[in-house]
Scaffold this motif. Structure first.
Motif, short mmCIF file in Angstrom:
data_model
loop_
_atom_site.label_atom_id
_atom_site.label_comp_id
_atom_site.label_asym_id
_atom_site.label_seq_id
_atom_site.Cartn_x
_atom_site.Cartn_y
_atom_site.Cartn_z
N LEU A 122 0.83 -1.21 0.00
CA LEU A 122 0.00 0.00 0.00
C LEU A 122 0.86 1.25 0.00
CD1 LEU A 122 -2.97 -0.83 2.40
CD2 LEU A 122 -3.14 -0.09 0.03
N ALA A 123 1.90 1.28 0.83
CA ALA A 123 2.78 2.44 0.87
C ALA A 123 3.45 2.67 -0.47
CB ALA A 123 3.82 2.27 1.97
N ASP A 124 3.73 1.58 -1.20
CA ASP A 124 4.37 1.70 -2.51
C ASP A 124 3.49 2.42 -3.53
OD1 ASP A 124 6.62 0.44 -1.60
OD2 ASP A 124 6.13 -1.53 -2.43
N ASP A 128 -1.05 10.14 -0.95
CA ASP A 128 -0.97 11.12 0.14
C ASP A 128 -2.05 10.88 1.18
OD1 ASP A 128 1.16 12.84 -1.04
OD2 ASP A 128 -0.36 13.13 -2.60
N ILE A 129 -3.20 10.37 0.74
CA ILE A 129 -4.32 10.09 1.63
C ILE A 129 -4.85 8.70 1.31
CG2 ILE A 129 -6.65 10.75 2.35
CD1 ILE A 129 -5.99 13.63 1.61
N LEU A 143 0.91 1.18 11.17
CA LEU A 143 2.08 0.71 10.43
C LEU A 143 2.19 1.43 9.08
CD1 LEU A 143 4.46 -1.21 10.08
CD2 LEU A 143 2.85 -2.95 9.25
N LEU A 144 1.07 1.57 8.39
CA LEU A 144 1.07 2.28 7.12
C LEU A 144 1.47 3.74 7.32
CD1 LEU A 144 0.49 2.53 4.10
CD2 LEU A 144 -1.94 2.81 4.65
N ALA A 145 0.93 4.39 8.37
CA ALA A 145 1.28 5.78 8.64
C ALA A 145 2.77 5.92 8.93
CB ALA A 145 0.46 6.29 9.82
N MET A 164 -13.16 2.04 9.77
CA MET A 164 -12.61 2.90 8.72
C MET A 164 -11.26 3.43 9.17
SD MET A 164 -14.09 6.47 7.07
CE MET A 164 -15.67 5.75 6.60
N ALA A 165 -10.26 3.28 8.33
CA ALA A 165 -8.93 3.81 8.61
C ALA A 165 -8.62 4.93 7.64
CB ALA A 165 -7.87 2.71 8.49
N LEU A 166 -8.19 6.07 8.17
CA LEU A 166 -7.78 7.21 7.37
C LEU A 166 -6.31 7.48 7.68
CD1 LEU A 166 -10.88 9.50 8.05
CD2 LEU A 166 -10.50 8.02 6.08
N VAL A 167 -5.50 7.53 6.65
CA VAL A 167 -4.06 7.71 6.81
C VAL A 167 -3.61 8.84 5.90
CG1 VAL A 167 -1.79 6.60 6.70
CG2 VAL A 167 -3.82 5.24 7.30
#
Length: 339
Positions: A122-124, A128-129, A143-145, A164-167
């Motif tokens: 996901l980070a790859d 930005d959001i 972990l993603l953040a 729901m996760a918002l990063v």
């Protein structure tokens, strides 16, 4: 020949008139891609049988029906359904952009019964959001953040699968108080519908008024008749929230759970001045772990007038029923690109 022409055309025109207000209309809208494939198959069959007139009538009939279903929705007047706290958020939503840098947004709805995707993958995606539904473990969002050097908000619900996760690659603004998110229920209790307002501050972009959405689900069989109305009212509440924030920097993203041909839902959002970004199909990507053929764009992104969506793509990550939707946006006064 007459039936091949009139039947599909009448079905499409009638469904376009009633939309998702009836269960029959809902069924046709969900099945529309398969119906169009059926029409092409029948036309090819007629060509094989040298029945050229019937083949042409079939193509014309299904074409008319398909175009009728995809008729653009008319904007609806915005109803006075905004929550009391929405007006207080207007000043935060009006903050100007820091630059003309592009913004990359990823929206994805997960099935917790399937393997959790890699946060590294996901980070790859270099978003930005991130708006992620169904992430059962809050530590995965953290972990993603951490990989992004940003912050995460995890918003649980009555059912773990609806969390729901918002990063953000940055941090979340608190808008003059102690809270950093504000929730608005959509639909009946237990339907899982809600809209969540946050103000992520993205590095190099500025503060973005973001509404993460999950539209209500049909629920038990006895409640299916009320579901189209709940969808429409949910869209009206989201439209009222977006309109109350003012300005054009609002972004709306998440799990709409219905095809783009649900016109009354789209009409309510268009009434608030929101514009839907073109999106490729995201579901079904996998069916029971087996490859599927994506037919509908269930992850969707809407923008205020200050944004332009330049690209929107569904990417292949993990063994999930849906593909994530990645949308790149730029302010209307800029056309910067990102490698």
């Amino acid at each position: 020949m007459v039936l091949a022409l009139v039947g599909p055309a009448v079905l499409g025109l009638a469904t376009s008139a009633v939309g998702e207000s009836t269960l029959t209309g809902v069924a046709v809208l969900w099945g529309e891609p398969l119906l169009l494939l059926l029409g092409v198959h029948l036309a090819l069959w007629m060509l094989w049988e040298h029945r050229f007139g019937v083949a042409l009538a079939t193509l014309v009939g299904f074409g008319i029906g398909g175009l009728a279903l995809r008729r653009p929705p008319a904007p609806e007047p915005v109803q006075d359904l905004a929550p009391d706290w929405a007006a207080r958020m207007r000043a935060c939503a009006a903050q100007p952009a820091d630059s003309q840098a592009p913004l990359r947004l990823l929206s994805w709805t997960l099935d917790p019964a399937r393997p959790t995707p890699s946060m590294a993958a996901l980070a790859d995606q270099n978003a930005d959001i991130y708006v992620i539904q169904g992430l059962a473990a809050p530590d995965r969002a953290e972990l993603l953040a951490g990989r992004l050097g940003g912050e995460a908000l995890y918003l649980p619900s009555g059912e773990a699968r609806l969390g729901m996760a918002l990063v953000v690659r940055g941090r979340f603004q608190r808008c003059g108080g102690d809270e950093s998110s504000w929730a608005l229920p959509l639909g009946a209790p237990g339907a899982g519908g809600r809209a969540v307002l946050t103000f992520p501050e993205v590095e190099g972009v500025g503060v973005v008024p973001l509404i993460g959405v999950r539209m209500p689900r049909p629920g038990p069989l006895g409640q299916w008749r009320d579901w189209p109305g709940a969808l429409h009212q949910g869209a009206q509440r989201v439209a009222a929230l977006a309109r109350s924030l003012g300005g054009g920097r609002v972004l709306l993203a998440g799990d709409f759970g219905v095809p783009r041909t649900f016109r009354s839902l789209a009409g309510a959002l268009r009434g608030a001045g929101l514009v839907e970004a073109d999106a490729p199909p995201t579901w079904p990507h996998r069916l029971g772990g087996l490859p599927g053929l994506p037919l509908h764009a269930l992850e969707r992104t809407w923008t205020g007038a200050d944004w332009t969506a330049t690209t929107s793509q569904a990417v292949d990550i993990g063994d999930q029923p849906r593909r994530p939707l990645v949308t790149e946006l730029v302010p209307r006064t800029g056309r910067a690109g990102r490698p």
